[in-house]
Design an enzyme around this catalytic site. Structure first.
Site, PDB file in Angstrom:
ATOM      1  CG  ASP A   1      45.615  27.441 -58.141  1.00 57.06           C
ATOM      2  OD1 ASP A   1      44.490  27.837 -57.788  1.00 57.06           O
ATOM      3  OD2 ASP A   1      46.129  27.741 -59.242  1.00 57.06           O
TER       4      ASP A   1
ATOM      5  CE1 TYR B   1      50.719  27.253 -60.870  1.00 59.25           C
ATOM      6  CE2 TYR B   1      49.526  28.695 -59.394  1.00 59.25           C
ATOM      7  CZ  TYR B   1      49.552  27.614 -60.233  1.00 59.25           C
ATOM      8  OH  TYR B   1      48.399  26.896 -60.451  1.00 59.25           O
TER       9      TYR B   1
ATOM     10  CG  ASP C   1      39.582  25.760 -58.159  1.00 53.86           C
ATOM     11  OD1 ASP C   1      40.035  26.641 -57.403  1.00 53.86           O
ATOM     12  OD2 ASP C   1      39.254  25.983 -59.335  1.00 53.86           O
TER      13      ASP C   1
ATOM     14  CE  LYS D   1      53.431  12.145 -56.213  1.00 50.80           C
ATOM     15  NZ  LYS D   1      52.493  11.048 -55.940  1.00 50.80           N
TER      16      LYS D   1
ATOM     17  CG  ASP E   1      49.420  11.304 -55.172  1.00 49.95           C
ATOM     18  OD1 ASP E   1      49.790  11.516 -53.993  1.00 49.95           O
ATOM     19  OD2 ASP E   1      49.956  10.439 -55.897  1.00 49.95           O
TER      20      ASP E   1
HETATM   21 MG    MG Z   1      42.883  28.798 -58.937  1.00 51.20          MG
END
Ligand code: MG
Ligand code: NAI
Length: 325
Positions: free
Chosen positions: A222, A119, A226, A166, A198
């Site tokens: 992020d 990001y 969720d 990772k 993962d």
């Molecule tokens: Mg988000």
């Protein structure tokens, strides 16, 4: 001293969930609010999703309450997090009595690196059909995240950090991330458990109760938050705090939810709980706890918004929290 709070409702349901959160804050504290604009709507009107006035309000305020923005989010929240040097995004995910959760034993926090990773904004279109992205990982950002995580573990009585990475594939960048977090934790006497990101998704889906504090690179944090939201009853329940330095930005994990915007049925509790994190950041610990207790009471007895199986409106749920305070 009256603390100044910048308020950015943003777009979509941001305008529905922020006002009840302010009413809740008003019930327990005496802040001065400065409401400013950001996001898709102000961009459509003025060409700029993050007006200077908004940027200045956030950098001058003691804390910011942020609703959600839409497609312009990357142009709004990422620069604002950088502007106040909020280098970690704290995202607690827990279940509540009365809420039908996929994984009722979940009680964990995701500490997401907030300034770099994929990001960092370094994307390029090389030709019509070829694009690239540069993933930035620095030792300094990983170190300060790790120090924060160790402090967090100590204050919450947790003796092990789960380090999400990772590094079997992204050997250089996540190699540096994992090694740095582990080095800092070792110096601080905190154990670490490195888990590939993962596999982490699967472990969280199956056995979330085994995890307490997850230290994550930006994108992994992020995504996993969720996922964690899905385990505990949905995005309507997940607050977050962008913190690390003097100023903080407090926002629900969810976005502006265009699919339900304007209907008055968005769950305001993620934003109200973000308000509780704001209170605690400003050392109003009792007020923060009172808000949490009120939210817990409302979740247990109702009313509830449709995402939690109820038929109450956003304002009815917000008012029920205020009534308990
Ligand atoms: Mg988000
Ligand atoms: P979203 O989080 O807005 O919505 C995902 C799903 O969860 C939708 O079905 C929505 O109705 C539901 N949901 C979210 N918040 C809810 C609430 N408080 N109560 C009840 N249901 C809720 O994510 P989506 O749809 O992927 O993105 C929509 C827009 O939001 C996009 O433009 C995206 O860029 C933006 N976004 C902004 C963020 C921010 O401002 N920090 C964060 C995430 C997305």
């Amino acid at each position: 001293m009256t603390e100044q709070i910048a308020v950015i409702p943003g777009d979509g349901i941001g305008h529905e969930v922020v006002p009840p959160a302010i009413r809740v804050l008003d019930a327990v504290a005496d802040f001065e609010y400065v409401e400013v604009e950001a996001g898709d709507a102000v961009k459509a009107r003025t060409g700029d999703p993050l007006p200077d006035e908004t940027y200045d309000a956030v950098t001058e305020a003691d804390a910011t309450l942020f609703g959600a923005t839409g497609d312009t989010s990357a142009d709004v929240i990422i620069p604002l997090r950088r502007a106040v040097d909020a280098f970690v995004n704290v995202r607690p995910a827990r279940t509540y009595p009365g809420v039908d959760a996929v994984q009722p034993e979940t009680d964990l926090v995701i500490l997401r690196e907030n300034t770099e990773g994929v990001y960092a904004g370094m994307e390029n279109r090389l030709t019509d059909g070829v694009s690239t992205l540069t993933r930035l990982v620095t030792k300094s950002a990983s170190e300060r995240l790790a120090e924060f995580a160790c402090d967090y573990a100590e204050t919450s009585g947790v003796d092990e950090l789960t380090v999400v990475h990772k590094s079997n594939v992204m050997r250089v960048t996540d190699g540096l991330f994992k090694e740095t977090v582990q080095d800092v934790a070792e110096q601080r006497g905190v154990d670490t458990d490195p888990v590939l990101m993962d596999a982490m998704a699967m472990f969280l889906a199956m056995n979330p109760e085994e995890y307490d504090v997850l230290v994550c690179p930006n994108l992994a944090g992020d995504m996993l938050s969720d996922l964690a939201a899905g385990l505990v009853g949905g995005l309507g329940l997940l607050p977050s705090a962008n913190v690390g330095s003097e100023r903080g930005i407090f926002e629900p994990v969810h976005g502006c939810a265009p699919d339900i915007a304007g209907e008055g049925v968005a769950n305001p509790l993620a934003t109200i709980l973000s308000g509780a994190m704001l209170l605690e950041f400003l050392d109003y610990d009792d007020a923060g706890q009172a808000v949490r207790d009120a939210v817990e009471g409302v979740l247990s007895d109702g009313p509830r918004t449709p995402d939690l199986g109820g038929d109450a409106t956003t304002d009815e749920v917000g008012d029920a929290v205020v009534d308990r305070l």
